[in-house]
Design a protein around this motif. Structure first.
Motif, mmCIF file in Angstrom:
data_model
loop_
_atom_site.group_PDB
_atom_site.id
_atom_site.type_symbol
_atom_site.label_atom_id
_atom_site.label_comp_id
_atom_site.label_asym_id
_atom_site.label_seq_id
_atom_site.Cartn_x
_atom_site.Cartn_y
_atom_site.Cartn_z
ATOM 1 N N SER A 212 0.821 -1.200 0.000
ATOM 2 C CA SER A 212 0.000 0.000 0.000
ATOM 3 C C SER A 212 0.852 1.246 0.000
ATOM 4 C CB SER A 212 -0.937 -0.010 1.218
ATOM 5 O OG SER A 212 -0.171 0.056 2.410
ATOM 6 N N ARG A 213 2.045 1.157 0.582
ATOM 7 C CA ARG A 213 2.918 2.329 0.630
ATOM 8 C C ARG A 213 3.464 2.674 -0.752
ATOM 9 N NH1 ARG A 213 5.171 -0.425 5.207
ATOM 10 N NH2 ARG A 213 4.361 0.402 7.162
ATOM 11 N N THR A 214 3.564 1.684 -1.620
ATOM 12 C CA THR A 214 4.138 1.963 -2.927
ATOM 13 C C THR A 214 3.117 2.542 -3.902
ATOM 14 O OG1 THR A 214 3.691 -0.307 -3.633
ATOM 15 C CG2 THR A 214 5.853 0.149 -2.673
ATOM 16 N N THR A 215 1.861 2.767 -3.447
ATOM 17 C CA THR A 215 0.869 3.329 -4.347
ATOM 18 C C THR A 215 1.035 4.831 -4.521
ATOM 19 O OG1 THR A 215 -0.700 3.585 -2.520
ATOM 20 C CG2 THR A 215 -0.787 1.534 -3.788
ATOM 21 N N LYS A 216 1.723 5.504 -3.625
ATOM 22 C CA LYS A 216 1.933 6.943 -3.744
ATOM 23 C C LYS A 216 3.266 7.319 -3.118
ATOM 24 C CE LYS A 216 -0.494 8.158 0.526
ATOM 25 N NZ LYS A 216 0.646 8.855 1.142
ATOM 26 N N ILE A 217 3.732 8.519 -3.433
ATOM 27 C CA ILE A 217 5.004 8.993 -2.911
ATOM 28 C C ILE A 217 4.766 9.759 -1.625
ATOM 29 C CG2 ILE A 217 6.904 10.610 -3.344
ATOM 30 C CD1 ILE A 217 6.786 9.830 -6.258
ATOM 31 N N SER A 218 5.550 9.464 -0.623
ATOM 32 C CA SER A 218 5.441 10.171 0.648
ATOM 33 C C SER A 218 5.924 11.602 0.486
ATOM 34 C CB SER A 218 6.277 9.450 1.715
ATOM 35 O OG SER A 218 6.499 10.295 2.821
ATOM 36 N N ALA A 219 5.107 12.550 0.878
ATOM 37 C CA ALA A 219 5.494 13.960 0.794
ATOM 38 C C ALA A 219 6.682 14.251 1.702
ATOM 39 C CB ALA A 219 4.314 14.853 1.162
ATOM 40 N N LYS A 220 6.760 13.526 2.826
ATOM 41 C CA LYS A 220 7.900 13.741 3.735
ATOM 42 C C LYS A 220 9.195 13.210 3.126
ATOM 43 C CE LYS A 220 5.748 11.714 7.101
ATOM 44 N NZ LYS A 220 5.432 11.122 8.433
ATOM 45 N N ASP A 221 9.117 12.077 2.414
ATOM 46 C CA ASP A 221 10.299 11.591 1.704
ATOM 47 C C ASP A 221 10.745 12.606 0.653
ATOM 48 O OD1 ASP A 221 10.434 9.276 3.149
ATOM 49 O OD2 ASP A 221 9.525 7.994 1.627
ATOM 50 N N LEU A 222 9.785 13.157 -0.077
ATOM 51 C CA LEU A 222 10.108 14.151 -1.097
ATOM 52 C C LEU A 222 10.745 15.382 -0.475
ATOM 53 C CD1 LEU A 222 10.040 15.190 -3.982
ATOM 54 C CD2 LEU A 222 7.689 15.956 -3.607
ATOM 55 N N GLU A 223 10.274 15.810 0.690
ATOM 56 C CA GLU A 223 10.846 16.980 1.350
ATOM 57 C C GLU A 223 12.308 16.732 1.733
ATOM 58 O OE1 GLU A 223 11.160 20.758 3.071
ATOM 59 O OE2 GLU A 223 9.781 19.879 1.619
ATOM 60 N N VAL A 224 12.618 15.531 2.220
ATOM 61 C CA VAL A 224 14.000 15.198 2.586
ATOM 62 C C VAL A 224 14.898 15.228 1.353
ATOM 63 C CG1 VAL A 224 15.509 13.369 3.460
ATOM 64 C CG2 VAL A 224 13.353 13.843 4.619
ATOM 65 N N VAL A 225 14.458 14.596 0.268
ATOM 66 C CA VAL A 225 15.252 14.564 -0.959
ATOM 67 C C VAL A 225 15.352 15.958 -1.572
ATOM 68 C CG1 VAL A 225 15.333 13.643 -3.308
ATOM 69 C CG2 VAL A 225 14.686 12.146 -1.411
ATOM 70 N N ARG A 226 14.284 16.730 -1.487
ATOM 71 C CA ARG A 226 14.270 18.076 -2.066
ATOM 72 C C ARG A 226 15.306 18.977 -1.399
ATOM 73 N NH1 ARG A 226 8.573 20.914 -2.958
ATOM 74 N NH2 ARG A 226 8.659 19.442 -4.706
ATOM 75 N N GLN A 227 15.393 18.932 -0.088
ATOM 76 C CA GLN A 227 16.370 19.764 0.618
ATOM 77 C C GLN A 227 17.790 19.423 0.181
ATOM 78 O OE1 GLN A 227 15.635 22.347 2.432
ATOM 79 N NE2 GLN A 227 13.440 21.969 2.283
ATOM 80 N N CYS A 228 18.067 18.123 0.035
ATOM 81 C CA CYS A 228 19.397 17.698 -0.409
ATOM 82 C C CYS A 228 19.638 18.110 -1.856
ATOM 83 C CB CYS A 228 19.537 16.181 -0.244
ATOM 84 S SG CYS A 228 21.141 15.531 -0.752
ATOM 85 N N ALA A 229 18.638 17.910 -2.723
ATOM 86 C CA ALA A 229 18.787 18.253 -4.137
ATOM 87 C C ALA A 229 19.066 19.746 -4.318
ATOM 88 C CB ALA A 229 17.533 17.851 -4.911
ATOM 89 N N ARG A 230 18.414 20.581 -3.527
ATOM 90 C CA ARG A 230 18.648 22.023 -3.627
ATOM 91 C C ARG A 230 20.079 22.386 -3.250
ATOM 92 N NH1 ARG A 230 12.981 24.288 -0.930
ATOM 93 N NH2 ARG A 230 11.688 24.082 -2.828
ATOM 94 N N LYS A 231 20.608 21.726 -2.229
ATOM 95 C CA LYS A 231 22.000 21.984 -1.844
ATOM 96 C C LYS A 231 22.957 21.573 -2.952
ATOM 97 C CE LYS A 231 21.728 21.792 3.209
ATOM 98 N NZ LYS A 231 22.263 21.141 4.433
ATOM 99 N N ILE A 232 22.690 20.417 -3.559
ATOM 100 C CA ILE A 232 23.554 19.942 -4.639
ATOM 101 C C ILE A 232 23.506 20.901 -5.821
ATOM 102 C CG2 ILE A 232 23.880 18.096 -6.328
ATOM 103 C CD1 ILE A 232 22.860 16.137 -4.198
ATOM 104 N N ILE A 233 22.309 21.331 -6.189
ATOM 105 C CA ILE A 233 22.154 22.226 -7.346
ATOM 106 C C ILE A 233 22.844 23.559 -7.098
ATOM 107 C CG2 ILE A 233 20.460 23.593 -8.622
ATOM 108 C CD1 ILE A 233 18.610 21.174 -8.509
ATOM 109 N N GLU A 234 22.650 24.131 -5.916
ATOM 110 C CA GLU A 234 23.275 25.426 -5.620
ATOM 111 C C GLU A 234 24.794 25.299 -5.561
ATOM 112 O OE1 GLU A 234 21.892 28.454 -5.600
ATOM 113 O OE2 GLU A 234 20.217 27.266 -6.334
#
Length: 536
Positions: free
Chosen positions: A290-312
């Motif tokens: 059931s967890r694989t039916t959608k993406i966790s917004a909290k998981d996305l927030e963790v990855v997003r913060q890291c991705a922004r640091k990498i991009i900058e």
């Protein structure tokens, strides 16, 4: 008391003025006592520009040129671009776009990013439609990839350009497009990869055989963790787990039971954060399926913060001419002729085109133009600086040096004009007669085999077309999975935006203002072309 009264009167008069510098703010205490607050940055202007990826140049006719190095999926880049343009108030704004990309960018903004993504995903909903998309819309794949990256970092691709055009409409500046057509760039890449110099290919094969060293694929998980550590992401192991869960949920691929557990992430999230995954009235399913039916917004927030640091961080590296985010991230060795050709076509050639377009814009600017702000990818800044400085060199030289300089500039102009052609001059041109002869030999051989041994010919034909079908269906299936990932990323990103109450990055009113008031002109043409550059 008299001094306090005078100070109060000065503060009230100055605070009413719209021209007060940003370093000076006016506040009052709870008792009504006026306070003059001074907040000056101790850094030098050069240090501030370096931090913001801003480079200042000067043209030979005295125009100040200010380059803003950006990342195309960076919220900070869009904010910096808007801030610089409003502070400097240039008469001309130069952007790294061509007419087709600009029109598509503004169309996407007017339709809405989510609506555009929805239409793209519908085109790759299943394998047959994905095959059709690849066959007829191959040029749109890079834009789709940028859109996917924008969903991860939370910023639409190319938002700095839209901001530049929006502010240009506000201040009455002329927008100049300085890049060549994306279709020409794609064509030159394909021609170099397909028809590249045979001698170079033979030399590469000989080198590989001599070294007996093949490229080996690095462990992707290990490399993701290394990159996250290098650019200062908090808890790289957690970032990796969240990324794996995002890919698993987005592409409907089951993870091992231990990695599918989200309890660790939920315990580490701050208490004020709302559980955005709970859509069933507080009941959370414990099954991994059931967890694989959608993406966790909290998981996305963790990855997003890291991705922004990498991009900058990579934006600043590119601005300084350091580092390169290439296939070496995932390969032990990465210096193939193909990669060199791609880098030369996408980066080096466009450095020349952008620098010459910027030089031409500055040279043709009238006496009413004092400043030009250029908005370009940070990786282009070092090349533009080198070429633009050479084109605007006004230092005293001997007659022989002047002659050499003139010849060099003339040769560079010829190179600039050649880079605007769809077929590279340095590539072995296709030989239709040779291709037809090879096809005739192949077809004749197959026909002879079919005449002598039809059963063998049928098996060979089945194996050939079967292999092609497997490759095509496999590629289409990957594209379908990526479409599912994009759709679920959009849902999770929308949830985060609603939770954080973030407004749309470009409202409908801003879109109409951009389309209504911006003056835009194409600034790319060959030196021998005397056609008038009309505004549109």
């Amino acid at each position: 008391p008299r001094l306090a009264e005078k100070l109060s009167r000065i503060i009230s008069m100055t605070s009413a003025s719209a021209n007060s510098p940003p370093e000076i703010t006016f506040e009052t205490t709870h008792g009504g006592l006026p306070i003059l607050k001074l907040d000056f940055d101790a850094r030098t202007p050069a240090e501030i520009d370096l931090e913001r990826c801003v480079l200042r140049l000067s043209s030979s006719n005295g125009k100040e040129v200010i380059l803003v190095g950006t990342a195309h999926v960076s919220k900070d880049s869009a904010e910096t671009t808007e801030r610089i343009i409003r502070e400097e108030r240039p008469e001309v704004i130069f952007i790294e776009l061509d007419k087709n990309r600009l029109e598509k960018l503004l169309l996407n903004r007017s339709l809405g990013e989510r609506e555009v993504l929805k239409k793209t995903v519908e085109k790759i909903r299943d394998i047959p439609s994905a095959l059709k998309f690849v066959m007829s819309n191959l040029k749109d794949v890079p834009g789709f990839v940028y859109q996917l990256g924008g969903l991860i970092v939370g910023s639409p691709a190319g938002n700095e350009f839209t901001k530049a055009i929006e502010v240009a409409g506000d201040i009455g500046a002329l927008v100049v497009l300085g890049d060549r057509s994306a279709e020409v760039t794609a064509s030159r890449v394909m021609q170099r990869v397909r028809y590249g110099s045979k001698e170079k290919r033979r030399e590469e094969r000989r080198r590989r055989e001599k070294e007996k060293k093949e490229k080996t694929l690095r462990n992707p998980e290990e490399r993701v963790r290394e990159v996250a550590e290098k650019y200062g992401c908090e808890d790289p192991a957690k970032v990796l787990k969240c990324l794996k869960r995002i890919l698993s949920a987005g592409m409907n691929v089951a993870l091992p039971p231990g990695e599918a557990n989200e309890e660790e992430v939920e315990e580490e999230v701050e208490e004020e954060e709302i559980d955005l995954n709970d859509r069933n009235g507080g009941e959370t399913s414990s099954s991994s399926s059931s967890r694989t039916t959608k993406i966790s917004a909290k998981d996305l927030e963790v990855v997003r913060q890291c991705a922004r640091k990498i991009i900058e961080s990579t934006r600043k590296e590119g601005f300084k001419g350091e580092g390169a985010f290439s296939s070496s991230v995932f390969l032990d060795a990465s210096n193939s002729e193909t990669e060199k050709d791609v880098r030369r076509t996408i980066l080096d050639e466009r450095d020349v085109i952008l620098a010459h377009s910027l030089h031409r814009a500055a040279k043709q600017a009238g006496p009413g133009v004092h400043k030009i702000v250029g908005v370009v990818g940070s990786g282009h800044v070092p090349g533009i600086k080198r070429i633009f400085t050479r084109l605007n060199d006004t230092s005293k030289q001997s007659e022989s040096d002047v002659l050499i300089s003139m010849l060099a500039k003339e040769e560079e102009r010829h190179a600039h004009d050649e880079y605007l052609n769809a077929f590279p001059q340095d590539v072995d041109a296709p030989d239709p007669a040779r291709d037809m002869a090879q096809f005739a030999i192949l077809f004749g051989g197959f026909a002879y085999l079919n005449y002598k041994k039809p059963a063998v010919a049928r098996r060979v034909s089945a194996m050939f077309f079967g292999a092609i079908s497997v490759v095509a269906v496999g590629a289409a299936n990957v594209l379908v999975k990526v479409g599912q990932l994009a759709e679920k990323l959009d849902e999770a990103s929308h949830e985060l935006r609603m939770h954080e109450k973030i407004p749309s990055l470009l409202s409908d009113e801003a879109n109409s203002r951009v389309l209504r008031t911006a003056r835009i002109r194409n600034g790319v043409r060959k030196y021998g072309d005397t056609a008038r550059e009309d505004e549109f």
